[in-house]
Write a protein that holds these residues in place. Sequence first.
Motif, PDB file in Angstrom:
ATOM      1  N   ASP A   7      -6.834  35.229  36.539  1.00  0.00           N
ATOM      2  CA  ASP A   7      -6.851  36.561  37.138  1.00  0.00           C
ATOM      3  C   ASP A   7      -7.202  37.665  36.147  1.00  0.00           C
ATOM      4  OD1 ASP A   7      -4.569  36.428  35.647  1.00  0.00           O
ATOM      5  OD2 ASP A   7      -3.195  36.846  37.275  1.00  0.00           O
ATOM      6  N   GLY A   8      -7.757  37.302  35.008  1.00  0.00           N
ATOM      7  CA  GLY A   8      -8.200  38.306  34.044  1.00  0.00           C
ATOM      8  C   GLY A   8      -7.146  38.746  33.047  1.00  0.00           C
ATOM      9  N   PHE A   9      -5.916  38.309  33.187  1.00  0.00           N
ATOM     10  CA  PHE A   9      -4.868  38.690  32.246  1.00  0.00           C
ATOM     11  C   PHE A   9      -4.998  37.878  30.963  1.00  0.00           C
ATOM     12  CE2 PHE A   9      -3.069  40.680  35.896  1.00  0.00           C
ATOM     13  CZ  PHE A   9      -2.323  41.733  35.390  1.00  0.00           C
ATOM     14  N   GLN A  10      -4.886  38.579  29.836  1.00  0.00           N
ATOM     15  CA  GLN A  10      -4.965  37.953  28.517  1.00  0.00           C
ATOM     16  C   GLN A  10      -3.698  38.271  27.738  1.00  0.00           C
ATOM     17  OE1 GLN A  10      -7.557  35.993  27.520  1.00  0.00           O
ATOM     18  NE2 GLN A  10      -8.333  36.253  29.601  1.00  0.00           N
ATOM     19  N   PRO A  11      -3.218  37.333  26.927  1.00  0.00           N
ATOM     20  CA  PRO A  11      -2.011  37.599  26.139  1.00  0.00           C
ATOM     21  C   PRO A  11      -2.242  38.725  25.124  1.00  0.00           C
ATOM     22  CG  PRO A  11      -2.737  35.304  25.885  1.00  0.00           C
ATOM     23  CD  PRO A  11      -3.741  36.001  26.729  1.00  0.00           C
ATOM     24  N   LEU A  12      -1.238  39.554  24.937  1.00  0.00           N
ATOM     25  CA  LEU A  12      -1.274  40.573  23.887  1.00  0.00           C
ATOM     26  C   LEU A  12      -0.643  39.948  22.648  1.00  0.00           C
ATOM     27  CD1 LEU A  12      -0.256  43.874  25.728  1.00  0.00           C
ATOM     28  CD2 LEU A  12      -2.521  43.122  25.017  1.00  0.00           C
ATOM     29  N   ASN A  13      -1.469  39.436  21.773  1.00  0.00           N
ATOM     30  CA  ASN A  13      -0.984  38.722  20.600  1.00  0.00           C
ATOM     31  C   ASN A  13      -0.845  39.601  19.367  1.00  0.00           C
ATOM     32  OD1 ASN A  13      -0.813  36.244  21.957  1.00  0.00           O
ATOM     33  ND2 ASN A  13      -2.988  35.881  21.659  1.00  0.00           N
ATOM     34  N   CYS A  14      -1.465  40.756  19.376  1.00  0.00           N
ATOM     35  CA  CYS A  14      -1.392  41.649  18.218  1.00  0.00           C
ATOM     36  C   CYS A  14      -0.214  42.604  18.382  1.00  0.00           C
ATOM     37  CB  CYS A  14      -2.689  42.422  18.046  1.00  0.00           C
ATOM     38  SG  CYS A  14      -2.669  43.486  16.591  1.00  0.00           S
ATOM     39  N   ASP A  15       0.800  42.419  17.558  1.00  0.00           N
ATOM     40  CA  ASP A  15       2.011  43.237  17.657  1.00  0.00           C
ATOM     41  C   ASP A  15       1.785  44.690  17.274  1.00  0.00           C
ATOM     42  OD1 ASP A  15       3.554  41.188  18.602  1.00  0.00           O
ATOM     43  OD2 ASP A  15       4.406  40.667  16.655  1.00  0.00           O
ATOM     44  N   GLU A  16       0.634  44.999  16.685  1.00  0.00           N
ATOM     45  CA  GLU A  16       0.359  46.376  16.264  1.00  0.00           C
ATOM     46  C   GLU A  16      -0.450  47.165  17.293  1.00  0.00           C
ATOM     47  OE1 GLU A  16       2.072  47.420  13.698  1.00  0.00           O
ATOM     48  OE2 GLU A  16       2.782  45.355  13.558  1.00  0.00           O
ATOM     49  N   ASP A  17      -0.903  46.510  18.377  1.00  0.00           N
ATOM     50  CA  ASP A  17      -1.578  47.236  19.456  1.00  0.00           C
ATOM     51  C   ASP A  17      -0.595  48.230  20.056  1.00  0.00           C
ATOM     52  OD1 ASP A  17      -3.842  45.744  19.045  1.00  0.00           O
ATOM     53  OD2 ASP A  17      -3.632  44.524  20.853  1.00  0.00           O
ATOM     54  N   VAL A  18      -1.123  49.256  20.729  1.00  0.00           N
ATOM     55  CA  VAL A  18      -0.280  50.318  21.291  1.00  0.00           C
ATOM     56  C   VAL A  18      -0.434  50.338  22.804  1.00  0.00           C
ATOM     57  CG1 VAL A  18       0.231  52.788  21.267  1.00  0.00           C
ATOM     58  CG2 VAL A  18      -0.565  51.673  19.172  1.00  0.00           C
ATOM     59  N   LEU A  19       0.706  50.369  23.495  1.00  0.00           N
ATOM     60  CA  LEU A  19       0.743  50.475  24.958  1.00  0.00           C
ATOM     61  C   LEU A  19       1.130  51.893  25.347  1.00  0.00           C
ATOM     62  CD1 LEU A  19       2.772  47.257  25.797  1.00  0.00           C
ATOM     63  CD2 LEU A  19       0.395  47.681  26.412  1.00  0.00           C
ATOM     64  N   MET A  20       0.514  52.415  26.407  1.00  0.00           N
ATOM     65  CA  MET A  20       0.924  53.693  26.977  1.00  0.00           C
ATOM     66  C   MET A  20       1.332  53.438  28.424  1.00  0.00           C
ATOM     67  SD  MET A  20      -1.075  57.331  27.606  1.00  0.00           S
ATOM     68  CE  MET A  20      -1.656  57.457  25.936  1.00  0.00           C
ATOM     69  N   LEU A  21       2.610  53.692  28.702  1.00  0.00           N
ATOM     70  CA  LEU A  21       3.156  53.561  30.053  1.00  0.00           C
ATOM     71  C   LEU A  21       3.571  54.953  30.482  1.00  0.00           C
ATOM     72  CD1 LEU A  21       5.143  50.493  28.990  1.00  0.00           C
ATOM     73  CD2 LEU A  21       3.581  50.428  30.910  1.00  0.00           C
ATOM     74  N   GLY A  22       2.825  55.541  31.411  1.00  0.00           N
ATOM     75  CA  GLY A  22       3.059  56.940  31.767  1.00  0.00           C
ATOM     76  C   GLY A  22       2.695  57.804  30.574  1.00  0.00           C
ATOM     77  N   LYS A  23       3.666  58.558  30.079  1.00  0.00           N
ATOM     78  CA  LYS A  23       3.433  59.394  28.895  1.00  0.00           C
ATOM     79  C   LYS A  23       4.070  58.803  27.646  1.00  0.00           C
ATOM     80  CE  LYS A  23       2.999  63.637  31.509  1.00  0.00           C
ATOM     81  NZ  LYS A  23       3.417  65.017  31.683  1.00  0.00           N
ATOM     82  N   ASP A  24       4.724  57.653  27.785  1.00  0.00           N
ATOM     83  CA  ASP A  24       5.404  57.014  26.659  1.00  0.00           C
ATOM     84  C   ASP A  24       4.491  55.989  25.998  1.00  0.00           C
ATOM     85  OD1 ASP A  24       7.847  58.395  27.120  1.00  0.00           O
ATOM     86  OD2 ASP A  24       8.328  56.976  28.714  1.00  0.00           O
ATOM     87  N   THR A  25       4.500  55.965  24.661  1.00  0.00           N
ATOM     88  CA  THR A  25       3.720  54.979  23.924  1.00  0.00           C
ATOM     89  C   THR A  25       4.645  54.069  23.129  1.00  0.00           C
ATOM     90  OG1 THR A  25       3.431  56.508  22.070  1.00  0.00           O
ATOM     91  CG2 THR A  25       1.674  56.447  23.720  1.00  0.00           C
ATOM     92  N   PHE A  26       4.222  52.816  23.008  1.00  0.00           N
ATOM     93  CA  PHE A  26       5.002  51.803  22.304  1.00  0.00           C
ATOM     94  C   PHE A  26       4.054  50.891  21.545  1.00  0.00           C
ATOM     95  CE2 PHE A  26       7.029  52.722  26.354  1.00  0.00           C
ATOM     96  CZ  PHE A  26       8.342  52.988  26.001  1.00  0.00           C
ATOM     97  N   VAL A  27       4.415  50.537  20.328  1.00  0.00           N
ATOM     98  CA  VAL A  27       3.747  49.452  19.641  1.00  0.00           C
ATOM     99  C   VAL A  27       4.202  48.175  20.346  1.00  0.00           C
ATOM    100  CG1 VAL A  27       3.550  48.236  17.436  1.00  0.00           C
ATOM    101  CG2 VAL A  27       3.683  50.723  17.471  1.00  0.00           C
ATOM    102  N   VAL A  28       3.311  47.216  20.542  1.00  0.00           N
ATOM    103  CA  VAL A  28       3.620  45.997  21.300  1.00  0.00           C
ATOM    104  C   VAL A  28       4.896  45.332  20.780  1.00  0.00           C
ATOM    105  CG1 VAL A  28       2.821  43.627  21.756  1.00  0.00           C
ATOM    106  CG2 VAL A  28       1.278  45.559  22.123  1.00  0.00           C
ATOM    107  N   ARG A  29       5.032  45.216  19.468  1.00  0.00           N
ATOM    108  CA  ARG A  29       6.220  44.585  18.887  1.00  0.00           C
ATOM    109  C   ARG A  29       7.491  45.295  19.314  1.00  0.00           C
ATOM    110  NH1 ARG A  29       7.400  46.939  14.623  1.00  0.00           N
ATOM    111  NH2 ARG A  29       5.295  47.016  13.813  1.00  0.00           N
ATOM    112  N   LYS A  30       7.486  46.630  19.280  1.00  0.00           N
ATOM    113  CA  LYS A  30       8.662  47.423  19.654  1.00  0.00           C
ATOM    114  C   LYS A  30       8.956  47.277  21.154  1.00  0.00           C
ATOM    115  CE  LYS A  30      11.819  50.514  18.758  1.00  0.00           C
ATOM    116  NZ  LYS A  30      13.008  50.176  18.010  1.00  0.00           N
ATOM    117  N   PHE A  31       7.906  47.273  21.979  1.00  0.00           N
ATOM    118  CA  PHE A  31       8.084  47.121  23.418  1.00  0.00           C
ATOM    119  C   PHE A  31       8.725  45.767  23.742  1.00  0.00           C
ATOM    120  CE2 PHE A  31       6.693  46.209  27.773  1.00  0.00           C
ATOM    121  CZ  PHE A  31       7.147  47.344  28.408  1.00  0.00           C
TER     122      PHE A  31
END
Length: 141
Positions: A7-31
């Motif tokens: 279905d197009g989903f790929q694992p997020l393997n890089c812990d240093e990537d950044v996610l933005m959920l709404g107005k909040d941002t998280f480094v993948v490792r922290k999330f």
Amino acid sequence: MESIFNDGFQPLNCDEDVLMLGKDTFVVRKFKDIVLRNIQNNIYSNYNSSKHLFLLREMTGALSGGNIHFQSSESHWKFCTQDVECQLLGFGYSAWQKGKLRIKTDIDLCNHQKVIIQINLEFCLKEQNEYQDPIDKLRQL
């Protein structure tokens, strides 16, 4: 833990990537750490309740049928969240990428004593055709 669906989903393997959920941002490792703490709090708060502990032991403890009795020493649960709209800023991206996030969780109960929890995040780009793997870009040069 890989997606069982194509279905197009790929694992997020890089812990240093950044996610933005709404107005909040998280480094993948922290999330992942936040999700893990939340699940641990739910498991351990319920595990310490005698009602939940009894149910958990009944579910994972033994299977019986007639004169046959099986004792279970381990239990393994998997669950997955609904997809959540988010944006990803990752290695190889020049800007925020819109898409959906999925959280997959594995929980192992070993000998009714030890709990092992593994969190995996998956991301699916909103526009699959716009994404090109950075390695593919290099191959085209």
